[in-house]
Design an enzyme around this catalytic site. Sequence first.
Site, PDB file in Angstrom:
ATOM      1  N   CYS A 239       0.908  -1.095   0.077  1.00 41.14           N
ATOM      2  CA  CYS A 239       0.060  -0.060  -0.072  1.00 41.14           C
ATOM      3  C   CYS A 239       0.808   1.128   0.069  1.00 41.14           C
ATOM      4  O   CYS A 239       1.048   2.171   1.055  1.00 41.14           O
ATOM      5  CB  CYS A 239      -0.711  -0.145   1.155  1.00 41.14           C
ATOM      6  SG  CYS A 239      -2.048  -1.496   1.301  1.00 41.14           S
ATOM      7  N   ALA A 240       1.704   1.324  -0.948  1.00 38.19           N
ATOM      8  CA  ALA A 240       2.706   2.324  -0.988  1.00 38.19           C
ATOM      9  C   ALA A 240       2.264   3.864  -1.097  1.00 38.19           C
ATOM     10  O   ALA A 240       3.175   4.848  -0.650  1.00 38.19           O
ATOM     11  CB  ALA A 240       3.635   1.932  -2.199  1.00 38.19           C
ATOM     12  N   GLY A 243       4.587   7.061  -1.607  1.00 35.63           N
ATOM     13  CA  GLY A 243       5.923   6.446  -1.371  1.00 35.63           C
ATOM     14  C   GLY A 243       6.761   6.802  -0.034  1.00 35.63           C
ATOM     15  O   GLY A 243       8.137   6.583   0.048  1.00 35.63           O
ATOM     16  N   GLY A 244       6.216   7.348   0.995  1.00 32.38           N
ATOM     17  CA  GLY A 244       6.897   7.787   1.964  1.00 32.38           C
ATOM     18  C   GLY A 244       7.633   6.641   2.710  1.00 32.38           C
ATOM     19  O   GLY A 244       8.862   6.669   3.006  1.00 32.38           O
ATOM     20  N   LYS A 245       6.826   5.547   3.009  1.00 30.12           N
ATOM     21  CA  LYS A 245       7.608   4.203   3.863  1.00 30.12           C
ATOM     22  C   LYS A 245       8.720   3.813   2.542  1.00 30.12           C
ATOM     23  O   LYS A 245       9.766   3.124   2.915  1.00 30.12           O
ATOM     24  CB  LYS A 245       6.535   3.422   3.959  1.00 30.12           C
ATOM     25  CG  LYS A 245       5.398   3.863   4.908  1.00 30.12           C
ATOM     26  CD  LYS A 245       5.925   4.254   6.085  1.00 30.12           C
ATOM     27  CE  LYS A 245       4.600   4.615   7.041  1.00 30.12           C
ATOM     28  NZ  LYS A 245       3.653   5.367   6.364  1.00 30.12           N
ATOM     29  N   ASP A 263       0.448   0.023  -5.049  1.00 30.03           N
ATOM     30  CA  ASP A 263      -0.957   0.575  -4.578  1.00 30.03           C
ATOM     31  C   ASP A 263      -2.023   0.191  -5.690  1.00 30.03           C
ATOM     32  O   ASP A 263      -2.075   0.313  -6.899  1.00 30.03           O
ATOM     33  CB  ASP A 263      -0.785   1.940  -4.589  1.00 30.03           C
ATOM     34  CG  ASP A 263      -1.805   2.707  -3.250  1.00 30.03           C
ATOM     35  OD1 ASP A 263      -1.592   2.745  -2.242  1.00 30.03           O
ATOM     36  OD2 ASP A 263      -2.941   2.672  -3.530  1.00 30.03           O
ATOM     37  N   ASP A 307       1.197  -0.508   5.119  1.00 28.79           N
ATOM     38  CA  ASP A 307       0.429   0.491   5.784  1.00 28.79           C
ATOM     39  C   ASP A 307      -0.806   0.831   5.364  1.00 28.79           C
ATOM     40  O   ASP A 307      -1.233   1.272   4.160  1.00 28.79           O
ATOM     41  CB  ASP A 307       1.449   1.682   5.440  1.00 28.79           C
ATOM     42  CG  ASP A 307       1.178   2.906   6.438  1.00 28.79           C
ATOM     43  OD1 ASP A 307       0.034   2.905   7.181  1.00 28.79           O
ATOM     44  OD2 ASP A 307       1.673   3.996   6.053  1.00 28.79           O
ATOM     45  N   CYS A 360      -2.347   4.249  11.059  1.00 21.23           N
ATOM     46  CA  CYS A 360      -2.124   5.570  11.670  1.00 21.23           C
ATOM     47  C   CYS A 360      -3.572   5.540  12.626  1.00 21.23           C
ATOM     48  O   CYS A 360      -4.063   6.578  12.651  1.00 21.23           O
ATOM     49  CB  CYS A 360      -1.938   6.766  10.846  1.00 21.23           C
ATOM     50  SG  CYS A 360      -3.047   6.863   9.595  1.00 21.23           S
TER      51      CYS A 360
END
Length: 432
Positions: A239-240, A243-245, A263, A307, A360
């Site tokens: 679940c990119a 692209g932060g992770k 994604d 995520d 989160c």
Amino acid sequence: MKDGGRLAAAIDVLTEVDTYRRPVQDGLKEWGRRNRFAGSGDRLVIGNLVFDALRHKLSLSHIMGSTGARAHILATYALTWEFGVDGLVAALADDRFAPEPATAEERARLESADLDGAADHVRADVPEWLWSQFAAAYGADAVAEGQALARRAPIDLRVNRLKGDRDRVIRRMGHLPLEPTPISPVGLRLPPARAKDKAPHVQAEEGFRKGWFELQDEASQLAALVATSLAPTQVLDYCAGGGGKTLALAGELGNRGQIYAHDALKLRLAPIYERLQRSGARNVQVRDPQAATLDDLKDRMDLVFLDVPCSGTGVWRRRPDSKWRVTENALQGRLREQSQVLDAACGFVRPGGHLLYATCSLLPCENQQQLGAFLARNAAFEPVSLGERWGALFGEDAARPRFSEEGYATLSPATTGTDGFFIGLLRRREEG
């Protein structure tokens, strides 16, 4: 504009937001379009007033004896921003565009600022329908957890190890009050702006344009650090999103191995291409959901990073309007989506490999209970305790999240000084 006019504008915006349940940014943008005379400083103060009023909506309603936008904005200026009753009275008297002067009752309520007799969910500023989950999860600390979620958030940066280190970024950005994050070894923190102040625009910094750092809350950094501590060489970020992770994983792996970024929605992936180029990451392959399948990755991944979409209760500090727009139906939809994502993604984990599940969210139904249901229908997986390895990863003196019986970690503003975040690590049993 003087503060009186800004108070009147904030009341107008908040009234519209409350009436139509629209995102605050949309309401602020529409107000700015209709009132082009307002400068950037005016728009900043108006936005800060509205966001801070939403952060403390229930407690301010109790103090003021009113659920109206006027009561919330006046109380924010006098109490949250600490201008006091005298400061508020002066602001209302000094501007012909100001709202009506404070009434005797409003002044009396502001002077007493009394929360005596308020229900726990009111003191915590948590929607009543969600309070049972907070109370069950956090017990005597539930009010403190809610109050921490109602404060402004700092700005956290993740240093890109592919292009430098934390000390270098601090030296090159010495004009900003950067401090190392308490837990993450690659994090830097700027304190939250106060009242009318403007937060630094770090994306305009040279270091950001050159890829030295990215904006990323410390909790998300810690999830990536947990993942890369497993030394994976084949990774699927299922679940990119933007692209932060993915970028954090690439930085920690030092461009070694292979990361596949995927994604379900192509639009969410759009920002990743520019970010990858800026970061210098070369071990990432983006899998466009419309142009490529993931069939060749089945049973091959050392690590699948999930995520998943969630309620966002952990980021209420940054998106206080979402606190009052989330509904029970929306939450149930997220729970179904999370279950479907878990079932779809687990097939990519090789025997002996790991699945990291993150949200989160601070709600057990999206976290421990979601993984419990998954394990009940997937005997091939077992939980891996993070509690046993937290000190080894981040130091024995590092703040510890709340750990469940299975060893899943829940981070929060009150316990770790981060956004609310859940990390659960699972291992696929070896075949045979």
